[in-house]
Design a protein around this motif. Structure first.
Motif, PDB file in Angstrom:
ATOM      1  N   ASP A 101       0.827  -1.212   0.000  1.00 45.46           N
ATOM      2  CA  ASP A 101       0.000   0.000   0.000  1.00 45.46           C
ATOM      3  C   ASP A 101       0.857   1.256   0.000  1.00 45.46           C
ATOM      4  O   ASP A 101       0.588   2.203  -0.741  1.00 45.46           O
ATOM      5  N   ILE A 102       1.890   1.260   0.810  1.00 42.37           N
ATOM      6  CA  ILE A 102       2.749   2.439   0.950  1.00 42.37           C
ATOM      7  C   ILE A 102       3.502   2.739  -0.343  1.00 42.37           C
ATOM      8  O   ILE A 102       3.631   3.899  -0.733  1.00 42.37           O
ATOM      9  N   ILE A 103       3.990   1.702  -1.007  1.00 40.12           N
ATOM     10  CA  ILE A 103       4.802   1.936  -2.205  1.00 40.12           C
ATOM     11  C   ILE A 103       3.978   1.973  -3.489  1.00 40.12           C
ATOM     12  O   ILE A 103       4.532   2.172  -4.570  1.00 40.12           O
ATOM     13  N   GLY A 104       2.663   1.795  -3.368  1.00 36.58           N
ATOM     14  CA  GLY A 104       1.802   1.982  -4.532  1.00 36.58           C
ATOM     15  C   GLY A 104       1.431   0.742  -5.302  1.00 36.58           C
ATOM     16  O   GLY A 104       1.061   0.826  -6.471  1.00 36.58           O
ATOM     17  N   TYR A 105       1.510  -0.419  -4.677  1.00 38.34           N
ATOM     18  CA  TYR A 105       1.077  -1.651  -5.337  1.00 38.34           C
ATOM     19  C   TYR A 105      -0.258  -2.103  -4.765  1.00 38.34           C
ATOM     20  O   TYR A 105      -0.515  -1.935  -3.567  1.00 38.34           O
ATOM     21  N   GLN A 106      -1.074  -2.707  -5.603  1.00 35.03           N
ATOM     22  CA  GLN A 106      -2.392  -3.164  -5.193  1.00 35.03           C
ATOM     23  C   GLN A 106      -2.349  -4.484  -4.418  1.00 35.03           C
ATOM     24  O   GLN A 106      -3.235  -4.759  -3.621  1.00 35.03           O
ATOM     25  N   ASN A 107      -1.328  -5.297  -4.684  1.00 39.98           N
ATOM     26  CA  ASN A 107      -1.257  -6.605  -4.034  1.00 39.98           C
ATOM     27  C   ASN A 107       0.189  -7.055  -3.858  1.00 39.98           C
ATOM     28  O   ASN A 107       1.095  -6.492  -4.458  1.00 39.98           O
ATOM     29  N   THR A 108       0.363  -8.080  -3.069  1.00 41.76           N
ATOM     30  CA  THR A 108       1.711  -8.552  -2.755  1.00 41.76           C
ATOM     31  C   THR A 108       2.379  -9.260  -3.931  1.00 41.76           C
ATOM     32  O   THR A 108       3.604  -9.353  -3.961  1.00 41.76           O
ATOM     33  N   SER A 109       1.607  -9.741  -4.893  1.00 43.60           N
ATOM     34  CA  SER A 109       2.236 -10.409  -6.041  1.00 43.60           C
ATOM     35  C   SER A 109       3.072  -9.423  -6.853  1.00 43.60           C
ATOM     36  O   SER A 109       4.103  -9.799  -7.418  1.00 43.60           O
ATOM     37  N   SER A 110       2.678  -8.165  -6.895  1.00 42.09           N
ATOM     38  CA  SER A 110       3.479  -7.150  -7.587  1.00 42.09           C
ATOM     39  C   SER A 110       4.804  -6.936  -6.861  1.00 42.09           C
ATOM     40  O   SER A 110       5.858  -6.815  -7.488  1.00 42.09           O
ATOM     41  N   LEU A 111       4.752  -6.895  -5.546  1.00 41.54           N
ATOM     42  CA  LEU A 111       5.971  -6.744  -4.749  1.00 41.54           C
ATOM     43  C   LEU A 111       6.866  -7.969  -4.924  1.00 41.54           C
ATOM     44  O   LEU A 111       8.084  -7.851  -5.041  1.00 41.54           O
ATOM     45  N   PHE A 112       6.266  -9.142  -4.966  1.00 34.51           N
ATOM     46  CA  PHE A 112       7.001 -10.380  -5.180  1.00 34.51           C
ATOM     47  C   PHE A 112       7.770 -10.318  -6.503  1.00 34.51           C
ATOM     48  O   PHE A 112       8.960 -10.617  -6.559  1.00 34.51           O
ATOM     49  N   ARG A 113       7.077  -9.925  -7.583  1.00 38.83           N
ATOM     50  CA  ARG A 113       7.724  -9.835  -8.893  1.00 38.83           C
ATOM     51  C   ARG A 113       8.874  -8.827  -8.881  1.00 38.83           C
ATOM     52  O   ARG A 113       9.929  -9.063  -9.464  1.00 38.83           O
ATOM     53  N   LEU A 114       8.666  -7.700  -8.216  1.00 39.05           N
ATOM     54  CA  LEU A 114       9.695  -6.664  -8.126  1.00 39.05           C
ATOM     55  C   LEU A 114      10.947  -7.198  -7.423  1.00 39.05           C
ATOM     56  O   LEU A 114      12.067  -7.004  -7.894  1.00 39.05           O
ATOM     57  N   PHE A 115      10.757  -7.889  -6.313  1.00 39.57           N
ATOM     58  CA  PHE A 115      11.894  -8.439  -5.572  1.00 39.57           C
ATOM     59  C   PHE A 115      12.612  -9.512  -6.377  1.00 39.57           C
ATOM     60  O   PHE A 115      13.842  -9.562  -6.398  1.00 39.57           O
ATOM     61  N   LYS A 116      11.862 -10.380  -7.027  1.00 44.58           N
ATOM     62  CA  LYS A 116      12.480 -11.436  -7.825  1.00 44.58           C
ATOM     63  C   LYS A 116      13.278 -10.840  -8.979  1.00 44.58           C
ATOM     64  O   LYS A 116      14.373 -11.302  -9.292  1.00 44.58           O
ATOM     65  N   LYS A 117      12.762  -9.791  -9.588  1.00 48.96           N
ATOM     66  CA  LYS A 117      13.422  -9.178 -10.737  1.00 48.96           C
ATOM     67  C   LYS A 117      14.723  -8.485 -10.341  1.00 48.96           C
ATOM     68  O   LYS A 117      15.743  -8.660 -10.991  1.00 48.96           O
ATOM     69  N   TYR A 118      14.691  -7.694  -9.269  1.00 45.85           N
ATOM     70  CA  TYR A 118      15.851  -6.877  -8.930  1.00 45.85           C
ATOM     71  C   TYR A 118      16.761  -7.476  -7.855  1.00 45.85           C
ATOM     72  O   TYR A 118      17.958  -7.205  -7.852  1.00 45.85           O
ATOM     73  N   LEU A 119      16.218  -8.264  -6.944  1.00 46.94           N
ATOM     74  CA  LEU A 119      17.027  -8.798  -5.848  1.00 46.94           C
ATOM     75  C   LEU A 119      17.200 -10.311  -5.896  1.00 46.94           C
ATOM     76  O   LEU A 119      17.905 -10.882  -5.072  1.00 46.94           O
ATOM     77  N   LYS A 120      16.507 -10.950  -6.832  1.00 42.38           N
ATOM     78  CA  LYS A 120      16.601 -12.413  -6.990  1.00 42.38           C
ATOM     79  C   LYS A 120      16.204 -13.154  -5.716  1.00 42.38           C
ATOM     80  O   LYS A 120      16.757 -14.199  -5.387  1.00 42.38           O
ATOM     81  N   THR A 121      15.254 -12.613  -4.986  1.00 43.52           N
ATOM     82  CA  THR A 121      14.736 -13.238  -3.773  1.00 43.52           C
ATOM     83  C   THR A 121      13.283 -12.806  -3.607  1.00 43.52           C
ATOM     84  O   THR A 121      12.799 -11.970  -4.362  1.00 43.52           O
ATOM     85  N   THR A 122      12.601 -13.380  -2.652  1.00 45.42           N
ATOM     86  CA  THR A 122      11.222 -12.983  -2.387  1.00 45.42           C
ATOM     87  C   THR A 122      11.207 -11.960  -1.249  1.00 45.42           C
ATOM     88  O   THR A 122      12.161 -11.883  -0.476  1.00 45.42           O
ATOM     89  N   PRO A 123      10.129 -11.206  -1.125  1.00 48.28           N
ATOM     90  CA  PRO A 123      10.044 -10.258  -0.006  1.00 48.28           C
ATOM     91  C   PRO A 123      10.160 -10.951   1.347  1.00 48.28           C
ATOM     92  O   PRO A 123      10.835 -10.448   2.250  1.00 48.28           O
ATOM     93  N   SER A 124       9.531 -12.092   1.502  1.00 49.17           N
ATOM     94  CA  SER A 124       9.585 -12.813   2.772  1.00 49.17           C
ATOM     95  C   SER A 124      10.999 -13.269   3.096  1.00 49.17           C
ATOM     96  O   SER A 124      11.456 -13.149   4.240  1.00 49.17           O
ATOM     97  N   GLU A 125      11.707 -13.799   2.102  1.00 53.76           N
ATOM     98  CA  GLU A 125      13.093 -14.225   2.314  1.00 53.76           C
ATOM     99  C   GLU A 125      13.965 -13.030   2.667  1.00 53.76           C
ATOM    100  O   GLU A 125      14.820 -13.104   3.552  1.00 53.76           O
ATOM    101  N   TYR A 126      13.754 -11.919   1.974  1.00 56.07           N
ATOM    102  CA  TYR A 126      14.528 -10.712   2.252  1.00 56.07           C
ATOM    103  C   TYR A 126      14.285 -10.235   3.676  1.00 56.07           C
ATOM    104  O   TYR A 126      15.218  -9.949   4.415  1.00 56.07           O
ATOM    105  N   LYS A 127      13.017 -10.191   4.069  1.00 55.65           N
ATOM    106  CA  LYS A 127      12.679  -9.726   5.416  1.00 55.65           C
ATOM    107  C   LYS A 127      13.298 -10.645   6.475  1.00 55.65           C
ATOM    108  O   LYS A 127      13.802 -10.184   7.489  1.00 55.65           O
ATOM    109  N   ARG A 128      13.273 -11.944   6.214  1.00 57.20           N
ATOM    110  CA  ARG A 128      13.889 -12.906   7.137  1.00 57.20           C
ATOM    111  C   ARG A 128      15.397 -12.670   7.235  1.00 57.20           C
ATOM    112  O   ARG A 128      15.961 -12.695   8.321  1.00 57.20           O
ATOM    113  N   LYS A 129      16.032 -12.392   6.107  1.00 57.13           N
ATOM    114  CA  LYS A 129      17.479 -12.169   6.100  1.00 57.13           C
ATOM    115  C   LYS A 129      17.847 -10.913   6.888  1.00 57.13           C
ATOM    116  O   LYS A 129      18.829 -10.924   7.621  1.00 57.13           O
TER     117      LYS A 129
END
Length: 136
Positions: A101-129
């Motif tokens: 919501d804060i960064i302007g995405y309607q759902n978490t799948s958009s955030l997932f795609r963004l993380f996979k594209k640029y960081l080669k990881t998922t948001p959950s994995e990144y947050k855990r790290k």
């Protein structure tokens, strides 16, 4: 614990691709306010809105941004969004839905795609790290 956190942050910063846009060599000083506007309004900005605000043709502005930065308008916005998401994950306890919501995405799948594209990881994995060592 502090040393572990410092090491983690250092490793994280080295693993994230750092890109800087150098405007000092750019002869078109009119782009700096546009980039600043995009950075401040990344959650809802569109190329059409920016073009209208700064009185440019949409295609012309998109081409000028690409020429000056090496990135398309969408890439600039995506990189700003991922930076904001990373910052929120590190500094807050926001849920992924809240971050979307804060960064302007309607759902978490958009955030997932963004993380996979640029960081080669998922948001959950990144947050855990980034938050893992703090919970010991």
């Amino acid at each position: 614990m502090g040393l572990l956190l410092s090491t983690l942050i250092l490793e994280l910063s080295q693993s994230i691709e750092q890109e800087y846009i150098n405007f000092s060599d750019n002869t078109d000083d009119n782009l700096l306010p546009i980039i600043q506007y995009i950075n401040q309004n990344f959650a809802s900005v569109t190329l059409r809105d920016v073009s209208a605000k700064f009185s440019y043709n949409t295609n012309y502005l998109g081409n000028k941004l690409k020429e000056a930065t090496g990135k398309t308008f969408k890439e600039l916005v995506d990189r700003r969004r991922i930076s904001a998401a990373q910052n929120l994950m590190i500094k807050t306890n926001c849920t992924l839905a809240d971050i979307c919501d804060i960064i302007g995405y309607q759902n978490t799948s958009s955030l997932f795609r963004l993380f996979k594209k640029y960081l080669k990881t998922t948001p959950s994995e990144y947050k855990r790290k980034v938050s893992g060592p703090l919970k010991q």
